[in-house]
Every structure is written in structure tokens, then in C-alpha cells.
Design a protein around this motif. Structure first.
Motif, short mmCIF file in Angstrom:
data_model
loop_
_atom_site.label_atom_id
_atom_site.label_comp_id
_atom_site.label_asym_id
_atom_site.label_seq_id
_atom_site.Cartn_x
_atom_site.Cartn_y
_atom_site.Cartn_z
N UNK A 92 0.74 -1.18 -0.02
CA UNK A 92 0.05 -0.17 0.07
C UNK A 92 0.84 1.19 -0.08
N UNK A 93 0.65 2.25 -0.82
CA UNK A 93 1.06 3.57 -0.76
C UNK A 93 0.26 4.56 -0.76
N UNK A 94 0.36 5.37 0.23
CA UNK A 94 -0.69 6.48 0.41
C UNK A 94 -0.02 7.75 0.06
N UNK A 95 -0.70 8.47 -0.81
CA UNK A 95 -0.33 9.82 -1.52
C UNK A 95 -1.51 10.57 -0.96
N UNK A 96 -1.07 11.14 0.29
CA UNK A 96 -2.28 12.38 1.00
C UNK A 96 -3.28 11.12 1.41
N UNK A 97 -4.48 11.26 0.89
CA UNK A 97 -5.62 10.43 1.53
C UNK A 97 -5.80 9.33 0.49
N UNK A 98 -5.02 9.39 -0.67
CA UNK A 98 -5.59 8.54 -1.61
C UNK A 98 -4.61 7.48 -1.48
N UNK A 99 -5.15 6.08 -1.85
CA UNK A 99 -4.38 4.70 -1.85
C UNK A 99 -4.19 4.63 -3.06
N UNK A 100 -2.95 4.25 -3.38
CA UNK A 100 -2.55 3.12 -4.35
C UNK A 100 -1.70 2.33 -3.92
N UNK A 101 -1.38 1.16 -5.03
CA UNK A 101 -0.61 0.24 -4.83
C UNK A 101 0.83 -0.21 -5.47
N UNK A 102 1.59 -0.47 -4.88
CA UNK A 102 2.96 -0.79 -5.84
C UNK A 102 2.63 -2.01 -6.61
N UNK A 103 2.83 -2.06 -7.98
CA UNK A 103 2.64 -3.10 -8.75
C UNK A 103 3.60 -4.18 -8.37
N UNK A 104 4.95 -3.86 -8.25
CA UNK A 104 5.97 -4.93 -7.92
C UNK A 104 5.77 -5.30 -6.61
N UNK A 105 5.30 -4.59 -5.62
CA UNK A 105 5.25 -5.03 -4.10
C UNK A 105 4.05 -6.05 -4.23
N UNK A 106 2.82 -5.60 -4.98
CA UNK A 106 1.60 -6.72 -4.87
C UNK A 106 2.21 -7.77 -5.48
N UNK A 107 2.90 -8.07 -6.52
CA UNK A 107 3.36 -9.31 -7.17
C UNK A 107 4.22 -10.03 -6.25
N UNK A 108 5.05 -9.39 -5.63
CA UNK A 108 6.01 -10.21 -4.74
C UNK A 108 5.19 -10.63 -3.54
N UNK A 109 4.20 -9.90 -2.96
CA UNK A 109 3.43 -10.44 -1.86
C UNK A 109 2.65 -11.51 -2.23
N UNK A 110 2.00 -11.37 -3.53
CA UNK A 110 1.06 -12.34 -3.99
C UNK A 110 1.95 -13.73 -4.34
N UNK A 111 2.93 -13.61 -4.62
CA UNK A 111 3.80 -14.86 -4.95
C UNK A 111 4.13 -15.47 -3.63
#
Length: 117
Positions: A92-111
């Protein structure tokens, strides 16, 4: 002796001078521990998302931020799941109040969750 009452300054002073913890009251300890846990969680998330990949010293090229909808699609979950669990997901990456997600981090976590990495 630490004299400040500002919690952030107090914690900072304790980190610099841990020998002064005897001056911390029992009532202050839970709040200070909560602050430490928050900092630890943020640092751990950065380490997981930005840390070495497969023995490499640099993160993979091409990492980008995914919207909630994109990340939900990649994981096969509803966007509400990501909103509810954003605080515990290391990509999870927070930009102010907005949430976005690191593509690489998500893939690594999912693996890792699937036992493949």
C-alpha cells in the motif's frame, strides 16, 4: 532528563537517549509503544516494497502505482477489501488521503502468499 510533553519530541528524545526511560510514567508507555509500532510498520512496509529483490540490490525497473481497481483486479478481490486491509498490506502506498498500490510489491506479496517466492 527529558522534559518535553510533545509525544513526538518525547519519543525522539527516548530514541536518542534510551537510558532515560526510567523517567517515563506507566501511563505514557502505551502511547509511546503505539507510536513506535506505527513507525515500525511504515519502515517494514518500505523494506518489503522497496527492498532487495531476489538478491538484487535495486528494485525491479518498471514498478508503478496501481489504482484500487487495478490492484483489486490483479488479486481477484473487491476494491472494498483493499480499503479495509490497506493498513496491513505492505504494498500500500498512501499519497495524501489517496490509496495506490505498488505493482511490484503486490506481485511479490502475492507470490509469497502462494508459496512461490
Amino acid at each position: 532528563m527529558i522534559t518535553t510533553t510533545d509525544p513526538r519530541e518525547r519519543l525522539s528524545a527516548l530514541v536518542r537517549q534510551p537510558e532515560t526511560t526510567e523517567g517515563v510514567t506507566l501511563a505514557e508507555i502505551p502511547g509511546l509503544l503505539a507510536q513506535l509500532a506505527g513507525v515500525q510498520a511504515v519502515l517494514l512496509a518500505r523494506l518489503v516494497v522497496e527492498g532487495p529483490h531476489n538478491g538484487s540490490a535495486a528494485p525491479a525497473d518498471g514498478d508503478r502505482n496501481l489504482s484500487v481497481a487495478e490492484a483489486a483486479g490483479r488479486l481477484g478481490v473487491k476494491p472494498g477489501y483493499l480499503y479495509r486491509h490497506a493498513g496491513s498490506l505492505p504494498f500500500t502506498v498512501r499519497i495524501g488521503r489517496r490509496l495506490v498500490f505498488s505493482a511490484e510489491g503486490l506481485e511479490r506479496w502475492n507470490r509469497r502468499r502462494q508459496g512461490r517466492g
